[in-house]
Design a protein around this motif. Structure first.
Motif, mmCIF file in Angstrom:
data_model
loop_
_atom_site.group_PDB
_atom_site.id
_atom_site.type_symbol
_atom_site.label_atom_id
_atom_site.label_comp_id
_atom_site.label_asym_id
_atom_site.label_seq_id
_atom_site.Cartn_x
_atom_site.Cartn_y
_atom_site.Cartn_z
ATOM 1 N N ASP A 159 131.714 -15.836 28.493
ATOM 2 C CA ASP A 159 130.698 -16.895 28.562
ATOM 3 C C ASP A 159 129.271 -16.360 28.511
ATOM 4 N N TYR A 160 129.070 -15.067 28.712
ATOM 5 C CA TYR A 160 127.732 -14.479 28.661
ATOM 6 C C TYR A 160 127.549 -13.664 27.386
ATOM 7 N N TYR A 161 126.294 -13.596 26.930
ATOM 8 C CA TYR A 161 125.974 -12.582 25.900
ATOM 9 C C TYR A 161 125.919 -11.240 26.649
ATOM 10 N N SER A 163 124.411 -9.573 30.765
ATOM 11 C CA SER A 163 123.561 -9.748 31.960
ATOM 12 C C SER A 163 122.648 -8.544 32.193
ATOM 13 N N GLY A 164 122.421 -7.750 31.146
ATOM 14 C CA GLY A 164 121.436 -6.665 31.264
ATOM 15 C C GLY A 164 122.013 -5.420 31.900
ATOM 16 N N ASN A 165 121.110 -4.595 32.395
ATOM 17 C CA ASN A 165 121.542 -3.332 32.990
ATOM 18 C C ASN A 165 122.503 -3.598 34.149
ATOM 19 N N LYS A 358 120.555 -14.096 44.162
ATOM 20 C CA LYS A 358 121.022 -14.361 42.790
ATOM 21 C C LYS A 358 119.790 -14.741 42.001
ATOM 22 N N LEU A 359 119.629 -14.158 40.790
ATOM 23 C CA LEU A 359 118.393 -14.440 40.047
ATOM 24 C C LEU A 359 118.474 -15.791 39.368
#
Ligand SMILES: CCCCCC/C=C/C(=O)SCCNC(=O)CCNC(=O)[C@H](O)C(C)(C)COP(=O)(O)OP(=O)(O)OC[C@H]1O[C@@H](n2cnc3c(N)ncnc32)[C@H](O)[C@@H]1OP(=O)(O)O
Length: 359
Positions: A159-161, A163-165, A358-359
């Motif tokens: 579902d995500y591309y 979430s970064g580092n 949570k961001l």
């Protein structure tokens, strides 16, 4: 064309015929996509902590969130076809004596119809980029730059591309302490971003879901960015005590103007896909229900154009900027090396790890 029920059933049969065990991570992914495609979002209670196998299955399924059934069916068919028809990913790389000739652990890489597709494959971690994944992306890009495909595409499984580092990268502190960790992370990041600056063919991002941190900043180095309307673009660097990377301190103001770039990179404003498109970061947005079909139809048509001419034209657009981008990358990494040792950054990472924020 979207995968039909027949394609899905064929893919289920193909799985039984696989010559090589695809490994637990891929098997869990197949299980989750199968359940999502046939039953929809995870609807069973979470197994107890000691029921390890069922808990892993439950985690894999529930991480697909509200992914529509037909997208899950398509992802299942794509994943099986990558397992059964494509060569071993490592066969695309000429391994040097000191390189591991093994397949990828964090990526699925396929090459067909003139397109090399590099798929982030840590869906249970929202495709966060672990140290190993940084290394594997660099290897996959090197292989793609040398193969016969016309286009290279990066996209996410699940579902995500991305979430970064992976914030747990910072927990593995070597004997030389935080200073040594910051130095080695600086080198890794600089080399990683360099691969995108120097990539010689058209590089396309197919942003299938939310994108965070470095997966957003790098988009300024891509040649086209197609996004599902489910995608969001978030660079929460200040909240993490960190500063912009991926050359975004240069590319973002250039793409969207400095005021809009400041909102994103300094104040951490999260953009919808429509907003990112209006600001020039995204090339085009598609409804999630038709995203995969429309994007791949278009890319397959583009990939029929003469591959060498595409390289030459990309090069003439990008070459004037390359030296500048290298200098920007070096400067951003120096600043980050200092930031990673700051109290702001350490507190933010501790907060994430202790699940306070949570961001
Ligand atoms: C060599 C170093 C180079 C550094 C380069 C500089 C790069 C900078 C950046 O990229 S900064 C951005 C970093 N990313 C984040 O701050 C995102 C952190 N994650 C989140 O805020 C949330 O997880 C979320 C909004 C992405 C998703 O939230 P939600 O839908 O509620 O899912 P979960 O939080 O339950 O996540 C599921 C599972 O994934 C793990 N996870 C998600 N993102 C990361 C991450 N970036 N790093 C590590 N782990 C991540 C999360 O912990 C959960 O794991 P669990 O099931 O608890 O084991």
């Amino acid at each position: 064309m979207r995968a039909s029920q027949k394609d899905f059933e064929d893919a289920m049969n193909q799985v039984k015929l696989l010559k090589k065990d695809p490994g637990n991570e891929v098997k869990l992914k197949l299980y989750a996509l199968y359940k999502q495609a046939t039953e929809g979002p995870c609807n069973v209670p979470k197994p107890g902590v000691f029921d390890l196998v069922n808990k892993a299955k439950w985690d894999a399924w529930s991480t697909l969130g509200n992914l529509p059934k037909d997208s899950a069916r398509q992802n299942y068919v794509d994943l099986v076809s990558s397992l059964s028809s494509s060569p071993e990913p490592s066969s695309q790389v000429e391994p040097r004596a000191d390189e591991k000739p093994a397949g990828y652990e964090t990526l699925v890489v396929t090459s067909e119809d003139g397109i090399t597709k590099i798929m982030f494959n840590r869906p249970t971690k929202k495709n966060a980029i672990s140290t190993r994944m940084y290394e594997e992306i660099m290897l996959a890009l090197k292989a793609a730059s040398e193969d016969k495909s016309a286009l290279t595409v990066l996209t996410g499984i699940g579902d995500y591309y991305c979430s970064g580092n992976d914030l747990t990268n910072f927990t593995d502190i070597p004997p030389g302490g935080v200073e040594e960790k910051a130095k080695s992370s600086h080198i890794l990041l600089r080399n990683f971003v360099q691969c995108f600056i120097d990539f010689p063919k058209p590089l396309i991002a197919v942003v299938n879901g939310p994108a965070v941190g470095i997966s957003v900043t790098l988009l300024g180095l891509f040649d086209a960015v197609y996004a599902s309307d489910r995608a969001t673009f978030h660079t929460p660097f200040s909240a993490l005590g960190q500063s912009p990377e991926g050359c975004s301190s240069y590319t973002f103001p250039k793409i969207m103007g400095s005021a809009k770039a400041t909102e994103m990179l300094v104040f951490g404003k999260k953009l919808t896909a429509g907003e990112a498109c209006a600001q020039g970061l995204v090339t085009e947005v598609f409804p999630d229900s038709t995203f995969q079909r429309e994007v791949w139809t278009r890319l397959k048509a583009y990939a029929k154009l003469p591959a060498n001419t595409l390289r030459v034209s990309k090069n003439i657009i990008r070459s004037r900027e390359r030296e500048k981008l290298r200098a920007v990358n070096a400067e951003e990494c120096i600043t980050l090396e200092e930031r990673w040792q700051s109290e702001d950054c350490m507190n933010a990472i501790m907060n994430f790890l202790s699940r306070k924020a949570k961001l």
